[in-house]
Design a protein around this motif. Structure first.
Motif, PDB file in Angstrom:
ATOM      1  N   ALA A 182       0.810  -1.239   0.068  1.00 53.62           N
ATOM      2  CA  ALA A 182       0.055   0.152  -0.186  1.00 53.62           C
ATOM      3  C   ALA A 182       0.749   1.322  -0.171  1.00 53.62           C
ATOM      4  O   ALA A 182       0.491   2.573   0.151  1.00 53.62           O
ATOM      5  CB  ALA A 182      -0.956  -0.106   0.970  1.00 53.62           C
ATOM      6  N   ASP A 183       2.149   1.065  -0.194  1.00 53.07           N
ATOM      7  CA  ASP A 183       2.986   2.023  -0.200  1.00 53.07           C
ATOM      8  C   ASP A 183       3.073   3.305   1.086  1.00 53.07           C
ATOM      9  O   ASP A 183       2.822   4.314   0.983  1.00 53.07           O
ATOM     10  CB  ASP A 183       2.752   3.084  -1.350  1.00 53.07           C
ATOM     11  CG  ASP A 183       3.951   3.923  -1.941  1.00 53.07           C
ATOM     12  OD1 ASP A 183       5.030   3.680  -1.467  1.00 53.07           O
ATOM     13  OD2 ASP A 183       3.598   4.962  -2.424  1.00 53.07           O
ATOM     14  N   PHE A 184       3.098   2.420   2.170  1.00 51.04           N
ATOM     15  CA  PHE A 184       2.985   3.317   3.431  1.00 51.04           C
ATOM     16  C   PHE A 184       4.430   4.274   3.561  1.00 51.04           C
ATOM     17  O   PHE A 184       5.124   3.885   2.744  1.00 51.04           O
ATOM     18  CB  PHE A 184       3.010   2.204   4.730  1.00 51.04           C
ATOM     19  CG  PHE A 184       1.701   1.971   5.151  1.00 51.04           C
ATOM     20  CD1 PHE A 184       0.719   1.777   4.064  1.00 51.04           C
ATOM     21  CD2 PHE A 184       1.495   1.849   6.662  1.00 51.04           C
ATOM     22  CE1 PHE A 184      -0.579   1.276   4.676  1.00 51.04           C
ATOM     23  CE2 PHE A 184       0.394   1.566   6.956  1.00 51.04           C
ATOM     24  CZ  PHE A 184      -1.021   1.079   5.858  1.00 51.04           C
ATOM     25  N   ALA A 185       4.458   5.261   4.299  1.00 52.92           N
ATOM     26  CA  ALA A 185       5.722   5.907   4.578  1.00 52.92           C
ATOM     27  C   ALA A 185       6.753   5.078   5.119  1.00 52.92           C
ATOM     28  O   ALA A 185       6.407   4.152   6.124  1.00 52.92           O
ATOM     29  CB  ALA A 185       5.458   6.960   5.552  1.00 52.92           C
ATOM     30  N   PRO A 186       7.630   4.958   4.543  1.00 52.42           N
ATOM     31  CA  PRO A 186       9.020   4.077   4.900  1.00 52.42           C
ATOM     32  C   PRO A 186       9.035   4.178   6.596  1.00 52.42           C
ATOM     33  O   PRO A 186       9.571   3.072   7.204  1.00 52.42           O
ATOM     34  CB  PRO A 186      10.053   4.295   4.219  1.00 52.42           C
ATOM     35  CG  PRO A 186       9.855   5.961   3.860  1.00 52.42           C
ATOM     36  CD  PRO A 186       8.443   5.822   3.696  1.00 52.42           C
ATOM     37  N   GLU A 187       9.149   5.357   7.216  1.00 50.11           N
ATOM     38  CA  GLU A 187       9.420   5.528   8.576  1.00 50.11           C
ATOM     39  C   GLU A 187       8.534   4.619   9.499  1.00 50.11           C
ATOM     40  O   GLU A 187       8.789   4.366  10.527  1.00 50.11           O
ATOM     41  CB  GLU A 187       9.240   6.939   9.080  1.00 50.11           C
ATOM     42  CG  GLU A 187      10.102   7.776   8.321  1.00 50.11           C
ATOM     43  CD  GLU A 187       9.816   8.578   6.990  1.00 50.11           C
ATOM     44  OE1 GLU A 187      10.281   9.477   6.481  1.00 50.11           O
ATOM     45  OE2 GLU A 187       8.617   7.897   6.374  1.00 50.11           O
ATOM     46  N   VAL A 188       6.931   4.584   8.844  1.00 51.25           N
ATOM     47  CA  VAL A 188       6.222   4.052   9.863  1.00 51.25           C
ATOM     48  C   VAL A 188       6.447   2.262   9.668  1.00 51.25           C
ATOM     49  O   VAL A 188       6.418   1.610  10.819  1.00 51.25           O
ATOM     50  CB  VAL A 188       4.828   4.066   9.106  1.00 51.25           C
ATOM     51  CG1 VAL A 188       3.707   3.049   9.649  1.00 51.25           C
ATOM     52  CG2 VAL A 188       4.312   5.560   9.277  1.00 51.25           C
ATOM     53  N   MET A 189       7.003   1.810   8.751  1.00 50.72           N
ATOM     54  CA  MET A 189       7.279   0.378   8.329  1.00 50.72           C
ATOM     55  C   MET A 189       8.608  -0.068   9.110  1.00 50.72           C
ATOM     56  O   MET A 189       8.667  -0.983   9.849  1.00 50.72           O
ATOM     57  CB  MET A 189       7.304   0.081   6.974  1.00 50.72           C
ATOM     58  CG  MET A 189       6.135   0.084   6.192  1.00 50.72           C
ATOM     59  SD  MET A 189       6.332  -0.803   4.486  1.00 50.72           S
ATOM     60  CE  MET A 189       7.005   0.933   3.751  1.00 50.72           C
ATOM     61  N   ALA A 190       9.316   0.938   9.039  1.00 50.19           N
ATOM     62  CA  ALA A 190      10.715   0.930  10.020  1.00 50.19           C
ATOM     63  C   ALA A 190      10.627   0.800  11.338  1.00 50.19           C
ATOM     64  O   ALA A 190      11.066  -0.038  12.151  1.00 50.19           O
ATOM     65  CB  ALA A 190      11.711   1.751   9.725  1.00 50.19           C
ATOM     66  N   TYR A 191       9.625   1.813  11.839  1.00 44.66           N
ATOM     67  CA  TYR A 191       9.315   1.902  13.437  1.00 44.66           C
ATOM     68  C   TYR A 191       8.585   0.487  13.776  1.00 44.66           C
ATOM     69  O   TYR A 191       8.814  -0.117  14.842  1.00 44.66           O
ATOM     70  CB  TYR A 191       8.414   2.925  13.486  1.00 44.66           C
ATOM     71  CG  TYR A 191       7.754   3.348  14.972  1.00 44.66           C
ATOM     72  CD1 TYR A 191       8.715   3.316  16.014  1.00 44.66           C
ATOM     73  CD2 TYR A 191       6.718   2.713  15.318  1.00 44.66           C
ATOM     74  CE1 TYR A 191       8.233   3.642  17.323  1.00 44.66           C
ATOM     75  CE2 TYR A 191       6.020   2.772  16.677  1.00 44.66           C
ATOM     76  CZ  TYR A 191       6.903   3.211  17.849  1.00 44.66           C
ATOM     77  OH  TYR A 191       6.578   3.378  18.908  1.00 44.66           O
ATOM     78  N   LEU A 192       7.621  -0.085  12.966  1.00 44.86           N
ATOM     79  CA  LEU A 192       7.011  -1.298  13.337  1.00 44.86           C
ATOM     80  C   LEU A 192       7.743  -2.470  13.436  1.00 44.86           C
ATOM     81  O   LEU A 192       7.304  -3.459  14.160  1.00 44.86           O
ATOM     82  CB  LEU A 192       5.542  -1.364  12.711  1.00 44.86           C
ATOM     83  CG  LEU A 192       4.513  -0.133  12.971  1.00 44.86           C
ATOM     84  CD1 LEU A 192       3.389  -0.164  11.921  1.00 44.86           C
ATOM     85  CD2 LEU A 192       4.325  -0.241  14.326  1.00 44.86           C
ATOM     86  N   LYS A 193       8.498  -2.558  12.421  1.00 46.30           N
ATOM     87  CA  LYS A 193       9.653  -3.429  12.370  1.00 46.30           C
ATOM     88  C   LYS A 193      10.283  -3.745  13.830  1.00 46.30           C
ATOM     89  O   LYS A 193      10.487  -4.671  14.117  1.00 46.30           O
ATOM     90  CB  LYS A 193      10.552  -3.414  11.134  1.00 46.30           C
ATOM     91  CG  LYS A 193      11.412  -4.614  10.936  1.00 46.30           C
ATOM     92  CD  LYS A 193      10.778  -5.898  10.830  1.00 46.30           C
ATOM     93  CE  LYS A 193      11.681  -7.022  10.601  1.00 46.30           C
ATOM     94  NZ  LYS A 193      10.892  -8.267  10.280  1.00 46.30           N
ATOM     95  N   ILE A 194      10.652  -2.666  14.245  1.00 44.64           N
ATOM     96  CA  ILE A 194      11.704  -2.533  15.200  1.00 44.64           C
ATOM     97  C   ILE A 194      10.550  -2.558  16.787  1.00 44.64           C
ATOM     98  O   ILE A 194      11.012  -3.329  17.630  1.00 44.64           O
ATOM     99  CB  ILE A 194      12.207  -1.015  15.545  1.00 44.64           C
ATOM    100  CG1 ILE A 194      13.267  -0.987  14.133  1.00 44.64           C
ATOM    101  CG2 ILE A 194      13.098  -1.164  16.722  1.00 44.64           C
ATOM    102  CD1 ILE A 194      13.806   0.231  13.820  1.00 44.64           C
ATOM    103  N   ARG A 195       9.536  -1.966  16.704  1.00 45.21           N
ATOM    104  CA  ARG A 195       8.544  -1.911  17.745  1.00 45.21           C
ATOM    105  C   ARG A 195       7.165  -2.794  17.484  1.00 45.21           C
ATOM    106  O   ARG A 195       6.025  -2.261  17.365  1.00 45.21           O
ATOM    107  CB  ARG A 195       8.141  -0.644  18.161  1.00 45.21           C
ATOM    108  CG  ARG A 195       9.520   0.385  18.200  1.00 45.21           C
ATOM    109  CD  ARG A 195      10.233  -0.073  19.729  1.00 45.21           C
ATOM    110  NE  ARG A 195      11.042   1.009  20.115  1.00 45.21           N
ATOM    111  CZ  ARG A 195      12.204   1.146  19.505  1.00 45.21           C
ATOM    112  NH1 ARG A 195      12.728   0.447  18.490  1.00 45.21           N
ATOM    113  NH2 ARG A 195      12.841   2.589  20.025  1.00 45.21           N
TER     114      ARG A 195
END
Length: 369
Positions: A182-195
């Protein structure tokens, strides 16, 4: 329902979707209703729509909290010829010439209990009043239980015994796959990968008696906020107003780390070797921020090929703390292959020398394991 009565194991939203597809494919099982239980924003209504799209069939989506009991039963009128009062069925219910489809009763447990009586008739008997649901239609219902923190009326065992039940929970990997598509903002995906624990904090929200908390639907809104043209101050206000002050404070802390630790544009423009190594991230937050940032920037063959070269150089990172370099490389290569398949660029990946070297190294490592 009081407490947590779910005596069935949780399943991912993807597993529930696959099960509904298989159920619809079986004419006998299709006649038995299914109930999707899950917290807000988990994607219950989305997968029902996707199942209908999968088969190319009509979907009647009834949000039960927005209609009145008479809306399902229909209108009554006097038939002078029969000397009786009869019911006109509502126009939104499937007609006899619509032979197959899905009737979706959303927010079933939150509906007015008078309305639930009519909805239950459709589930139990596939009829309401004089109206009969055509044989080829499948009934799917969805709702929250009381322990999900939503308004919920009890479901009796008699009704529960007439349905298949799915205890749907969000799985972080499935959500990240959806976010990538869905082309989310990369910062959101990176944050949820870590948290990953921050994807849905309903239980913590309830324990703290807080009105606002994080949810999968909320993170989609946060992505849209970050991709918008709002000022930094407005973005902070909107993020706070969507996931709560404490969650927003932690998110912005990680966001600063990501933004300070990597510059994707400079990385893509740098020459392979020492110039690239000097720009590589040195913290875990920045590492995953770089991976998802590179994914977002890889829309053509040159950018994709360059991104793979950067991923190949991850072992050159020289930070003050150990990082999961091999795991990050594996994740990145899998994500880039998926992105390539989705965009029709898989040939560019398979032709990449960096990808070939990565594959050869993995093969050697597996032989010596």
């Amino acid at each position: 329902m009081h407490g947590n009565p779910m005596n069935i194991p949780p399943v991912s939203i993807a597993a529930a979707k696959a099960a509904l597809i298989e159920q619809y494919s079986d004419p006998t099982l299709r006649r038995r209703a299914s109930m999707l239980w899950g917290t807000r924003g988990v994607g219950k209504s989305s997968i029902v729509r996707q199942v209908a799209e999968h088969f190319g069939i009509p979907l009647v989506d009834l949000r039960l909290t927005t209609i009145e009991p008479v809306d399902i039963r229909g209108a009554i009128y006097a038939d002078e010829a029969l000397a009786k009062t009869v019911w006109f069925p509502p126009e939104f219910l499937p007609t006899p010439n619509q032979h197959e489809g899905i009737l979706f009763l959303d927010e079933l447990t939150a509906a007015d209990q008078r309305l639930q009586i009519s909805a239950y008739s459709l589930i139990l008997d596939r009829r309401v009043g004089n109206y009969h649901l055509p044989d080829g239609w499948q009934v799917v219902a969805a709702g929250n239980a009381s322990f999900h923190g939503a308004i919920s009326h009890d479901m009796g065992t008699a009704l529960a015994d007439r349905m298949f039940h799915f205890n749907v929970q969000t799985v972080i990997d499935a959500f990240l796959a959806h976010a990538l598509a869905a082309d989310f903002a990369p910062e959101v995906m990176a944050y949820l990968k870590i948290r990953p624990d921050k994807l849905d904090d309903t239980q913590a929200q309830l324990a703290g008696d807080h009105l606002i908390g994080a949810s999968p639907r909320g993170w989609e809104d946060i992505s849209n906020v970050l991709k918008s043209g709002l000022s930094d101050g407005a973005k902070r206000l909107f993020v706070q107003g969507r996931i709560g002050a404490a969650n927003a404070a932690e998110f912005f802390g990680v966001l600063r780390e990501i933004q300070a630790g990597v510059d994707v544009v400079r990385l893509l423009a740098a020459r392979p070797g020492p110039e690239t190594a000097a720009l590589l991230p040195k913290t875990l937050d920045a590492l995953y921020g770089m991976i998802y940032g590179l994914l977002a920037a890889s829309h053509d063959v040159p950018a994709l090929a360059r991104a793979l070269e950067i991923i190949e150089q991850l072992p050159d990172i020289r930070g003050t703390m150990p990082l999961p370099i091999r795991e990050a490389q594996t994740l990145a290569m899998e994500l880039f292959m998926q992105r390539g398949l989705d965009a029709g660029l898989e040939a560019a990946i398979l032709d990449s020398p960096a990808y070939h070297r990565y594959g050869e190294r993995r093969q050697l490592e597996s032989q010596h394991a």
